[in-house]
Design a protein around this motif. Structure first.
Motif, PDB file in Angstrom:
ATOM      1  N   VAL A   1       9.787 -10.156   5.042  1.00  0.00           N
ATOM      2  CA  VAL A   1       9.378  -8.744   4.971  1.00  0.00           C
ATOM      3  C   VAL A   1       9.640  -8.192   3.572  1.00  0.00           C
ATOM      4  CG1 VAL A   1       9.876  -6.426   5.813  1.00  0.00           C
ATOM      5  CG2 VAL A   1       9.663  -8.311   7.431  1.00  0.00           C
ATOM      6  N   ALA A   2      10.810  -8.527   3.003  1.00  0.00           N
ATOM      7  CA  ALA A   2      11.135  -8.039   1.656  1.00  0.00           C
ATOM      8  C   ALA A   2      10.151  -8.586   0.626  1.00  0.00           C
ATOM      9  CB  ALA A   2      12.569  -8.432   1.286  1.00  0.00           C
ATOM     10  N   ILE A   3       9.756  -9.845   0.789  1.00  0.00           N
ATOM     11  CA  ILE A   3       8.814 -10.452  -0.163  1.00  0.00           C
ATOM     12  C   ILE A   3       7.448  -9.781  -0.045  1.00  0.00           C
ATOM     13  CG2 ILE A   3       7.545 -12.561  -0.702  1.00  0.00           C
ATOM     14  CD1 ILE A   3      10.083 -14.124   0.053  1.00  0.00           C
ATOM     15  N   VAL A   4       6.976  -9.569   1.198  1.00  0.00           N
ATOM     16  CA  VAL A   4       5.682  -8.905   1.396  1.00  0.00           C
ATOM     17  C   VAL A   4       5.720  -7.495   0.822  1.00  0.00           C
ATOM     18  CG1 VAL A   4       4.089  -8.004   3.129  1.00  0.00           C
ATOM     19  CG2 VAL A   4       5.044 -10.302   3.390  1.00  0.00           C
ATOM     20  N   PHE A   5       6.824  -6.788   1.073  1.00  0.00           N
ATOM     21  CA  PHE A   5       6.969  -5.432   0.536  1.00  0.00           C
ATOM     22  C   PHE A   5       6.905  -5.446  -0.986  1.00  0.00           C
ATOM     23  CE2 PHE A   5       9.776  -2.011  -1.040  1.00  0.00           C
ATOM     24  CZ  PHE A   5       9.115  -0.915  -0.523  1.00  0.00           C
ATOM     25  N   ALA A   6       7.566  -6.422  -1.607  1.00  0.00           N
ATOM     26  CA  ALA A   6       7.559  -6.517  -3.069  1.00  0.00           C
ATOM     27  C   ALA A   6       6.160  -6.833  -3.583  1.00  0.00           C
ATOM     28  CB  ALA A   6       8.557  -7.578  -3.536  1.00  0.00           C
ATOM     29  N   ILE A   7       5.436  -7.697  -2.870  1.00  0.00           N
ATOM     30  CA  ILE A   7       4.079  -8.043  -3.301  1.00  0.00           C
ATOM     31  C   ILE A   7       3.175  -6.816  -3.238  1.00  0.00           C
ATOM     32  CG2 ILE A   7       2.023  -9.375  -2.678  1.00  0.00           C
ATOM     33  CD1 ILE A   7       3.905 -11.629  -1.818  1.00  0.00           C
ATOM     34  N   VAL A   8       3.278  -6.060  -2.144  1.00  0.00           N
ATOM     35  CA  VAL A   8       2.451  -4.853  -1.998  1.00  0.00           C
ATOM     36  C   VAL A   8       2.774  -3.841  -3.102  1.00  0.00           C
ATOM     37  CG1 VAL A   8       1.958  -2.872  -0.525  1.00  0.00           C
ATOM     38  CG2 VAL A   8       2.112  -5.153   0.477  1.00  0.00           C
ATOM     39  N   CYS A   9       4.073  -3.597  -3.322  1.00  0.00           N
ATOM     40  CA  CYS A   9       4.465  -2.647  -4.360  1.00  0.00           C
ATOM     41  C   CYS A   9       4.014  -3.111  -5.741  1.00  0.00           C
ATOM     42  CB  CYS A   9       5.981  -2.450  -4.345  1.00  0.00           C
ATOM     43  SG  CYS A   9       6.608  -1.560  -2.900  1.00  0.00           S
ATOM     44  N   SER A  10       4.142  -4.406  -6.004  1.00  0.00           N
ATOM     45  CA  SER A  10       3.709  -4.935  -7.300  1.00  0.00           C
ATOM     46  C   SER A  10       2.198  -4.783  -7.464  1.00  0.00           C
ATOM     47  CB  SER A  10       4.110  -6.406  -7.427  1.00  0.00           C
ATOM     48  OG  SER A  10       5.521  -6.553  -7.382  1.00  0.00           O
ATOM     49  N   GLY A  11       1.467  -4.970  -6.358  1.00  0.00           N
ATOM     50  CA  GLY A  11       0.024  -4.775  -6.423  1.00  0.00           C
ATOM     51  C   GLY A  11      -0.341  -3.352  -6.804  1.00  0.00           C
ATOM     52  N   PHE A  12       0.358  -2.387  -6.213  1.00  0.00           N
ATOM     53  CA  PHE A  12       0.121  -0.991  -6.593  1.00  0.00           C
ATOM     54  C   PHE A  12       0.513  -0.749  -8.048  1.00  0.00           C
ATOM     55  CE2 PHE A  12       0.278   0.072  -1.948  1.00  0.00           C
ATOM     56  CZ  PHE A  12      -0.981   0.635  -1.891  1.00  0.00           C
TER      57      PHE A  12
ATOM     58  N   VAL B   1       0.388  -2.978 -10.530  1.00  0.00           N
ATOM     59  CA  VAL B   1      -0.674  -3.557 -11.362  1.00  0.00           C
ATOM     60  C   VAL B   1      -1.898  -2.659 -11.354  1.00  0.00           C
ATOM     61  CG1 VAL B   1      -2.264  -5.504 -11.561  1.00  0.00           C
ATOM     62  CG2 VAL B   1       0.158  -5.918 -11.079  1.00  0.00           C
ATOM     63  N   TRP B   2      -2.222  -2.090 -10.185  1.00  0.00           N
ATOM     64  CA  TRP B   2      -3.367  -1.179 -10.088  1.00  0.00           C
ATOM     65  C   TRP B   2      -3.168   0.046 -10.978  1.00  0.00           C
ATOM     66  CZ3 TRP B   2      -3.451   3.643  -7.129  1.00  0.00           C
ATOM     67  CH2 TRP B   2      -4.716   4.234  -7.099  1.00  0.00           C
ATOM     68  N   GLN B   3      -1.952   0.585 -11.008  1.00  0.00           N
ATOM     69  CA  GLN B   3      -1.676   1.737 -11.864  1.00  0.00           C
ATOM     70  C   GLN B   3      -1.786   1.357 -13.345  1.00  0.00           C
ATOM     71  OE1 GLN B   3      -1.390   4.860 -11.338  1.00  0.00           O
ATOM     72  NE2 GLN B   3      -1.216   4.951  -9.111  1.00  0.00           N
TER      73      GLN B   3
ATOM     74  N   GLU C   1      -7.860   2.074 -18.142  1.00  0.00           N
ATOM     75  CA  GLU C   1      -9.134   2.792 -18.098  1.00  0.00           C
ATOM     76  C   GLU C   1      -9.007   4.147 -18.793  1.00  0.00           C
ATOM     77  OE1 GLU C   1     -10.111   3.085 -14.010  1.00  0.00           O
ATOM     78  OE2 GLU C   1     -10.525   0.940 -13.757  1.00  0.00           O
ATOM     79  N   ALA C   2      -7.898   4.848 -18.521  1.00  0.00           N
ATOM     80  CA  ALA C   2      -7.698   6.157 -19.151  1.00  0.00           C
ATOM     81  C   ALA C   2      -7.568   6.023 -20.667  1.00  0.00           C
ATOM     82  CB  ALA C   2      -6.454   6.838 -18.563  1.00  0.00           C
ATOM     83  N   ARG C   3      -6.852   4.993 -21.120  1.00  0.00           N
ATOM     84  CA  ARG C   3      -6.709   4.780 -22.556  1.00  0.00           C
ATOM     85  C   ARG C   3      -8.060   4.452 -23.196  1.00  0.00           C
ATOM     86  NH1 ARG C   3      -3.173   6.928 -25.265  1.00  0.00           N
ATOM     87  NH2 ARG C   3      -3.938   5.536 -26.901  1.00  0.00           N
ATOM     88  N   ALA C   4      -8.882   3.666 -22.497  1.00  0.00           N
ATOM     89  CA  ALA C   4     -10.214   3.339 -23.022  1.00  0.00           C
ATOM     90  C   ALA C   4     -11.066   4.602 -23.136  1.00  0.00           C
ATOM     91  CB  ALA C   4     -10.892   2.309 -22.127  1.00  0.00           C
ATOM     92  N   GLU C   5     -10.960   5.497 -22.147  1.00  0.00           N
ATOM     93  CA  GLU C   5     -11.721   6.752 -22.208  1.00  0.00           C
ATOM     94  C   GLU C   5     -11.249   7.617 -23.376  1.00  0.00           C
ATOM     95  OE1 GLU C   5     -14.455   9.778 -20.665  1.00  0.00           O
ATOM     96  OE2 GLU C   5     -14.329   7.597 -20.866  1.00  0.00           O
TER      97      GLU C   5
ATOM     98  N   SER D   1       4.177   5.874 -15.519  1.00  0.00           N
ATOM     99  CA  SER D   1       5.392   6.160 -14.742  1.00  0.00           C
ATOM    100  C   SER D   1       5.220   5.724 -13.293  1.00  0.00           C
ATOM    101  CB  SER D   1       5.734   7.653 -14.813  1.00  0.00           C
ATOM    102  OG  SER D   1       4.691   8.441 -14.259  1.00  0.00           O
ATOM    103  N   TYR D   2       4.018   5.917 -12.724  1.00  0.00           N
ATOM    104  CA  TYR D   2       3.775   5.466 -11.360  1.00  0.00           C
ATOM    105  C   TYR D   2       3.891   3.946 -11.255  1.00  0.00           C
ATOM    106  CZ  TYR D   2       2.016  10.088 -10.008  1.00  0.00           C
ATOM    107  OH  TYR D   2       1.894  11.425  -9.726  1.00  0.00           O
ATOM    108  N   ALA D   3       3.354   3.231 -12.250  1.00  0.00           N
ATOM    109  CA  ALA D   3       3.434   1.768 -12.233  1.00  0.00           C
ATOM    110  C   ALA D   3       4.896   1.308 -12.253  1.00  0.00           C
ATOM    111  CB  ALA D   3       2.674   1.192 -13.422  1.00  0.00           C
ATOM    112  N   LEU D   4       5.688   1.903 -13.124  1.00  0.00           N
ATOM    113  CA  LEU D   4       7.096   1.520 -13.204  1.00  0.00           C
ATOM    114  C   LEU D   4       7.821   1.843 -11.908  1.00  0.00           C
ATOM    115  CD1 LEU D   4       7.895   2.667 -16.858  1.00  0.00           C
ATOM    116  CD2 LEU D   4       7.358   0.361 -16.033  1.00  0.00           C
ATOM    117  N   GLN D   5       7.472   2.967 -11.283  1.00  0.00           N
ATOM    118  CA  GLN D   5       8.099   3.326 -10.009  1.00  0.00           C
ATOM    119  C   GLN D   5       7.784   2.292  -8.931  1.00  0.00           C
ATOM    120  OE1 GLN D   5       7.034   7.334  -8.892  1.00  0.00           O
ATOM    121  NE2 GLN D   5       7.702   8.165 -10.860  1.00  0.00           N
ATOM    122  N   TRP D   6       6.544   1.809  -8.892  1.00  0.00           N
ATOM    123  CA  TRP D   6       6.192   0.807  -7.883  1.00  0.00           C
ATOM    124  C   TRP D   6       6.982  -0.478  -8.094  1.00  0.00           C
ATOM    125  CZ3 TRP D   6       4.385   1.755  -3.418  1.00  0.00           C
ATOM    126  CH2 TRP D   6       3.476   2.793  -3.196  1.00  0.00           C
TER     127      TRP D   6
END
Length: 280
Positions: free
Chosen positions: A18-29, A31-33, A39-43, A216-221
Motif C-alpha cells: 500500500v505504501a509503495i502504491v501510494f508513493a507511486i501515485v503521489c510521484s505521478g502527480f 511528475v504531472w505538476q 508548459e507554463a515556462r514554455a508559454e 511547489s505542488y510537485a515538491l509537495q507530492w
C-alpha cells in the motif's frame, strides 16, 4: 519479535505494498505538476519572444492557410483589407474577471483574397438575454489590422450554440460557412486597427508572466510520497514496541523515552514561566 521478522508477515507485506502504491501515485502527480510547469515556462518564453515583436506580413509567418506552429503564438501580424461584418460570430462562455461574456469574431477579407478570423475582443452577456446587449461595430471600408496569432481550438463534442454564436473557435468549421479561402491554422487577437473606431470590444490584457504554483505542488507530492513510508515505519516501530513490552531491554528504552519527554515538558514549562515573569 524483531522488526525484520514482523516485516515478513503477510499483513505487513500488504502494508508495504500500500505504501509503495501510494508513493507511486503521489510521484505521478508530482511528475504531472513538473510537466505543467514546463508548459507554463514554455508559454512565458513565447510571450517574451513574440508579444512585443515587430508586426510581420501574415504570409511571411503563415505561408499556407493551415500553417501555424506553437512557437508562433502571440506573434503580431499586419494585414490590410475589410471586415465582413455580416459574417460576425460570437464565441460563447468566455468569462472575464468572473463575468460571463463572448469573444467577438469577425472574418477579415485581405486584399489578396484570403480571410483571416480576427478576435476583436470581449463583450459581456446581456442583462436579460443570453447574448450581448451591444456589440461595438467593426470599422467599415479598408482597414489595417495588427493582430497576435493564436492557434485554433478543438471542437467541443455535444456543445450547441444559437444562430450567430459558436461554442469553440474551431477554424475549419468557421471556414466551411465562408465561400473564400480561410486561414485555418491560426486566428488573430486584435491589437490595433486603423482607422480606429470610437468604440471597440474590451481588448484582452497582456498575459501575465506567471508559471503558477506547479513547482511547489510537485515538491509537495514528492513529500507526500516520502511521508507514506515514514508513517509505515512509525506504525511498524509502534507494533514492535507493543509486542516486546515484556522484554527488559524494551522496558529500559521505554523508560528512557519517557524520561526525555518529561524533561522536555519541564523545560517547556520553565520557558513559559520565564516568559510570564518577563511579561509582568
Amino acid at each position: 519479535m524483531t522488526a525484520w521478522a514482523l516485516l515478513r508477515t503477510r499483513r505487513w507485506l500488504g502494508y508495504l505494498a500500500v505504501a509503495i502504491v501510494f508513493a507511486i501515485v503521489c510521484s505521478g502527480f508530482g511528475v504531472w505538476q513538473f510537466a505543467r510547469r514546463a508548459e507554463a515556462r514554455a508559454e512565458i518564453d513565447r510571450i517574451v519572444a513574440n508579444y512585443d515583436a515587430e508586426p510581420q506580413p501574415i504570409e511571411s509567418l503563415l505561408p499556407d492557410l493551415d500553417s501555424f506552429e506553437e512557437s508562433q503564438k502571440w506573434a503580431p501580424v499586419e494585414v490590410t483589407g475589410r471586415y465582413l461584418t455580416d459574417e460576425q460570430l460570437l464565441a460563447r462562455n468566455r468569462p472575464l474577471g468572473g463575468q460571463p461574456g463572448f469573444e467577438v469574431l469577425v472574418p477579415f477579407l485581405l486584399d489578396s483574397g484570403e480571410i483571416v478570423i480576427i478576435d476583436r475582443g470581449w463583450v459581456p452577456t446581456g442583462r436579460e438575454q443570453d447574448s450581448p446587449d451591444v456589440v461595438p461595430a467593426a470599422p467599415e471600408g479598408t482597414v489595417t489590422v495588427v493582430a497576435r496569432l493564436q492557434g485554433g481550438e478543438s471542437t467541443l463534442p455535444g456543445r450547441t450554440a444559437p444562430q450567430g454564436q459558436i461554442s469553440s473557435i474551431q477554424l475549419e468549421e468557421i471556414a466551411a460557412d465562408l465561400d473564400r479561402p480561410v486561414y485555418t491554422g491560426a486566428y488573430g487577437l486584435l491589437a490595433e486597427e486603423s482607422p480606429a473606431p470610437a468604440e471597440r470590444p474590451i481588448a484582452e490584457g497582456r498575459p501575465e508572466l506567471d508559471e503558477g504554483p506547479h513547482l511547489s505542488y510537485a515538491l509537495q507530492w514528492f513529500v507526500f510520497a516520502l511521508m507514506g513510508f515514514v508513517f509505515y515505519v512509525y506504525l511498524l516501530r509502534q507494533e514492535v514496541r507493543q509486542l516486546n513490552a515484556d522484554d527488559p531491554e524494551e522496558q529500559r528504552r521505554a523508560a528512557e523515552r519517557e524520561r526525555k519527554r518529561a524533561l522536555k515538558r519541564s523545560d517547556s514549562a520553565e520557558e513559559d514561566e520565564a516568559l510570564d515573569r518577563a511579561g509582568t
